[in-house]
Design a protein around this motif. Structure first.
Motif, mmCIF file in Angstrom:
data_model
loop_
_atom_site.group_PDB
_atom_site.id
_atom_site.type_symbol
_atom_site.label_atom_id
_atom_site.label_comp_id
_atom_site.label_asym_id
_atom_site.label_seq_id
_atom_site.Cartn_x
_atom_site.Cartn_y
_atom_site.Cartn_z
ATOM 1 N N ALA A 145 30.463 35.914 -17.793
ATOM 2 C CA ALA A 145 29.537 34.996 -17.132
ATOM 3 C C ALA A 145 29.208 35.484 -15.719
ATOM 4 O O ALA A 145 28.052 35.407 -15.280
ATOM 5 C CB ALA A 145 30.131 33.592 -17.082
ATOM 6 N N TYR A 146 30.219 35.993 -15.026
ATOM 7 C CA TYR A 146 29.967 36.499 -13.676
ATOM 8 C C TYR A 146 29.086 37.747 -13.723
ATOM 9 O O TYR A 146 28.207 37.922 -12.876
ATOM 10 C CB TYR A 146 31.286 36.819 -12.983
ATOM 11 C CG TYR A 146 31.111 37.285 -11.552
ATOM 12 C CD1 TYR A 146 30.696 36.396 -10.560
ATOM 13 C CD2 TYR A 146 31.338 38.604 -11.206
ATOM 14 C CE1 TYR A 146 30.529 36.813 -9.256
ATOM 15 C CE2 TYR A 146 31.168 39.040 -9.895
ATOM 16 C CZ TYR A 146 30.764 38.134 -8.927
ATOM 17 O OH TYR A 146 30.579 38.558 -7.639
ATOM 18 N N ASN A 147 29.295 38.613 -14.690
ATOM 19 C CA ASN A 147 28.430 39.789 -14.840
ATOM 20 C C ASN A 147 26.985 39.377 -15.030
ATOM 21 O O ASN A 147 26.061 39.972 -14.466
ATOM 22 C CB ASN A 147 28.891 40.639 -16.025
ATOM 23 C CG ASN A 147 30.243 41.277 -15.789
ATOM 24 O OD1 ASN A 147 30.693 41.393 -14.657
ATOM 25 N ND2 ASN A 147 30.906 41.672 -16.861
ATOM 26 N N THR A 148 26.777 38.341 -15.847
ATOM 27 C CA THR A 148 25.421 37.835 -16.070
ATOM 28 C C THR A 148 24.836 37.277 -14.779
ATOM 29 O O THR A 148 23.659 37.484 -14.472
ATOM 30 C CB THR A 148 25.438 36.743 -17.155
ATOM 31 O OG1 THR A 148 25.958 37.289 -18.368
ATOM 32 C CG2 THR A 148 24.034 36.217 -17.405
ATOM 33 N N LEU A 149 25.655 36.572 -14.004
ATOM 34 C CA LEU A 149 25.189 36.020 -12.728
ATOM 35 C C LEU A 149 24.787 37.132 -11.774
ATOM 36 O O LEU A 149 23.767 37.037 -11.076
ATOM 37 C CB LEU A 149 26.286 35.156 -12.108
ATOM 38 C CG LEU A 149 25.967 34.517 -10.755
ATOM 39 C CD1 LEU A 149 24.796 33.563 -10.883
ATOM 40 C CD2 LEU A 149 27.196 33.795 -10.208
ATOM 41 N N VAL A 150 25.554 38.216 -11.745
ATOM 42 C CA VAL A 150 25.260 39.333 -10.848
ATOM 43 C C VAL A 150 23.909 39.962 -11.181
ATOM 44 O O VAL A 150 23.078 40.184 -10.301
ATOM 45 C CB VAL A 150 26.386 40.394 -10.912
ATOM 46 C CG1 VAL A 150 25.952 41.672 -10.200
ATOM 47 C CG2 VAL A 150 27.648 39.859 -10.273
ATOM 48 N N VAL A 151 23.682 40.255 -12.470
ATOM 49 C CA VAL A 151 22.414 40.906 -12.832
ATOM 50 C C VAL A 151 21.239 39.962 -12.642
ATOM 51 O O VAL A 151 20.126 40.396 -12.302
ATOM 52 C CB VAL A 151 22.459 41.437 -14.283
ATOM 53 C CG1 VAL A 151 23.533 42.492 -14.435
ATOM 54 C CG2 VAL A 151 22.670 40.324 -15.285
ATOM 55 N N SER A 152 21.454 38.664 -12.824
ATOM 56 C CA SER A 152 20.361 37.703 -12.629
ATOM 57 C C SER A 152 20.010 37.548 -11.160
ATOM 58 O O SER A 152 18.833 37.425 -10.799
ATOM 59 C CB SER A 152 20.750 36.340 -13.225
ATOM 60 O OG SER A 152 20.994 36.436 -14.600
#
Length: 615
Positions: free
Chosen positions: A480-487
């Motif tokens: 989830a944090y990886n997704t937040l970073v790329v977003s």
């Protein structure tokens, strides 16, 4: 005025389309060929204007041209104010204060002297135009900073100075003009009216900013209406302030932007990004109109003294202003010199100078007609000069991100440490970040630079030189944090430059994310657990150089079980691999792969780490 007759002029609607097409085309060409965008905008504008005679803004837009330019400048300055978050000054606050308080008056004086003794114009014109020349052009500073990739402090100095001094320069011209016409006995508002107008503009800008913040924070405006409300408030505030004192609207919208920028609104990032997109279009259109409006006959009035005037401004007035203003600060001399020899002027100067040139000519000041041509020479000269010299000068002084931008690895782990070592050995700058201090233990032990903290936090903006990195890989254990970073970082770095590991349940329909949110994945099999397990089992990240004798197909045949991760091109670009295809790999690239068996004798895997990827 075009070089030929205006019989080729198109209608107003096609003219609007042509301005947009030329502006966007110039911006794209600048990105594609790595050239300063402002220079290409001037070239494109001259081509569609004086050279071909297709575009003549004065004829096609008529009396609407100047109001449209004024409103566009107001929106640009407001967007500039939105970027002036006091928390981001990062040690440049004292320098910015001095550049405004000391630099603006000193720049006014030296610019007036350069005009009087360089260009040979009257003292009246010198005092008025010298005030306008305080501005350094936010419309050109931002594109130049993106192109040159300056470090935080010199970039902050240039950006804040440009935006804050813009309305100050316009108001300085108003003050000088009031003095000039009062000396001539003209019936104009006095000094008291000027003071009242400035105070009103500042108070109005603060009130607009406060009202916007209050309305947005208390949910009095729905999300879909926030941008329209913002635009309407800016335009209304600019118009109202200008009714009280001409050109004071620039101050009002700048103050409003600064108030909003420092209010900590939850929706601030989305608002700022939208405004940035609008500003790119407005800056492009304004520079096309500026160049297309070039009057060759007016330029013909200039003599060799115009060149002398330009040299005095660039080589004497600007450096002395900056060096004197920053004297006694802890800012390094390299940064002072870079800022001192960087002073491009933009649309605001031309728009305001043209207005006051006409007004001075109307009250009988003969030299007033030279203000417009001199303003164009100053803008064109500084834009071309700084457009081509700022980036190499910054690199020579060690104040840019370098020619080969690096990789930001988010998440400390076996994989990011092994990948970081391989990339660093290949000559790239690497930074491993994690909010867990213990997770960075392996990276620190391997000698890799690391940052302890949340890469999305405000502290990271002050501590991490983001301009050193062009590629980001979100590779933490938290999907989830990886997704937040790329977003979050995708719009800033470009979505083609921000990657993440495959999520553990990526291909299950129940857990699938929208494409606009999920970002670019490294591909199947490249998830956190799989990569960590492979490294525990003895796999390693290796760099394999490709040649005509050892191609990507040969690599694939030699290590059929290897998992390619990225491709390092000869120019230093790093391209992560979603699905390995030997046919698409550049023949002179280097493959970065997870290798599961020992290398064969004489194979090109694990080449010397001092090899430069740009060679």
């Amino acid at each position: 005025m075009a070089l030929e007759t205006t019989s080729t002029l198109i209608g107003t609607v096609p003219a609007v389309a042509l301005v947009g097409i030329a502006g966007v085309a110039a911006q794209w060409a600048a990105w594609r060929f790595q050239l300063p965008a402002i220079v290409l905008l001037l070239v494109f504008g001259i081509l569609v204007g004086p050279v071909t005679g297709i575009l003549d803004p004065a004829a096609q837009f008529g009396s609407l041209l100047q109001p449209l330019i004024a409103l566009a400048v107001a929106i640009i300055l407001f967007e500039g104010g939105l970027t002036l978050d006091f928390k981001k000054l990062a040690g440049a606050g004292a320098g910015v204060f001095r550049l405004v308080v000391i630099g603006a008056p000193l720049g006014w004086l030296l610019s007036a002297l350069a005009l009087r003794f360089g260009a040979g114009v009257s003292w009246e014109v010198s005092c008025v135009f010298g005030g306008i020349m305080i501005v350094t052009g936010p419309t050109v500073i931002a594109p130049l900073l993106r192109h040159a990739r300056l470090r935080k402090r010199p970039a902050a100095l240039l950006q804040w100075e440009a935006i804050v001094n813009d309305p100050i320069g316009a108001l300085a011209a108003v003050l000088a003009f009031q003095v000039v016409i009062a000396a001539r006995g003209a019936d104009e508002p006095g000094f008291g009216a000027l003071v009242v107008g400035v105070l009103f503009a500042g108070a109005l800008g603060w009130a607009i900013g406060w009202a916007i913040v209050k309305a947005f924070r208390d949910a009095l405006v729905p999300e879909f209406m926030k941008v329209p409300v913002l635009f309407t408030a800016v335009i209304a505030g600019f118009a109202l302030s200008d009714m009280v004192l001409h050109e004071s609207g620039l101050l009002a919208v700048t103050v409003a932007g600064i108030v909003i920028a420092n209010a900590g609104l939850p929706s601030y990032t989305e608002l700022r990004r939208f405004k940035e997109h609008a500003t790119v279009l407005l800056v492009s259109g304004l520079f096309i109109l500026l160049a297309a409006s070039l009057d060759v006959a007016e330029l013909g009035q200039l003599t060799w003294r115009a060149v002398l005037f330009l040299a005095l401004i660039i080589l004497i007035a600007r450096p002395i202003t900056v060096l004197a203003a920053l004297l006694g600060t802890d800012i390094p001399w390299r940064e002072r010199l870079l800022v001192g020899f960087t002073g491009p002027r933009g649309v605001v100067l031309v728009a305001v100078a043209g207005l006051f040139g006409e007004r001075m000519a109307a009250v009988g000041i003969a030299d007033g007609g030279l203000v417009g041509p001199l303003a164009f020479v100053l803008v064109a000269g500084t834009v071309v000069l700084h457009g081509f010299t700022l980036a190499p000068m910054a690199r020579a002084m060690g104040l840019s991100g370098g020619d080969i931008p690096g990789v930001l690895l988010v998440g400390g782990s076996r994989f990011t440490t092994a990948l970081g070592e391989a990339l660093a050995g290949a000559g790239l700058t690497v930074l491993v970040t994690d909010a867990n201090h213990g997770a960075l233990r392996r990276a620190r032990a391997a000698g890799l630079p690391s940052y302890y903290g949340d890469i999305l936090g405000e502290a990271a903006e002050h501590s991490v030189e983001f301009l050193e990195f062009s590629t980001i890989l979100a590779a933490s254990a938290n999907d989830a944090y990886n997704t937040l970073v790329v977003s979050d970082l995708g719009p800033e770095f470009g979505r083609d430059r921000v990657w993440r590991l495959e999520r553990s349940k990526e291909h299950r329909e129940r857990h699938a994310l929208p494409s606009g949110l999920s970002g670019r994945s490294l591909g199947e099999g490249r998830n956190f657990d799989a990569l960590e397990q492979s490294l525990r089992a003895g796999a390693s990240v290796k760099v394999s150089g490709l040649t005509e004798q050892f191609t990507a197909a040969d690599f694939n045949a030699r290590w059929p079980n290897a998992l390619p991760i990225a491709e390092l091109r000869a120019d230093g670009r790093l391209i992560f691999t979603q699905a390995f295809d030997p046919e698409t790999v550049a023949p002179d690239a280097r493959l970065i792969a997870l290798v599961f068996e020992e290398r064969a004798s004489g194979s090109p895997v694990d080449q010397p780490s001092d090899q430069n990827p740009a060679r």
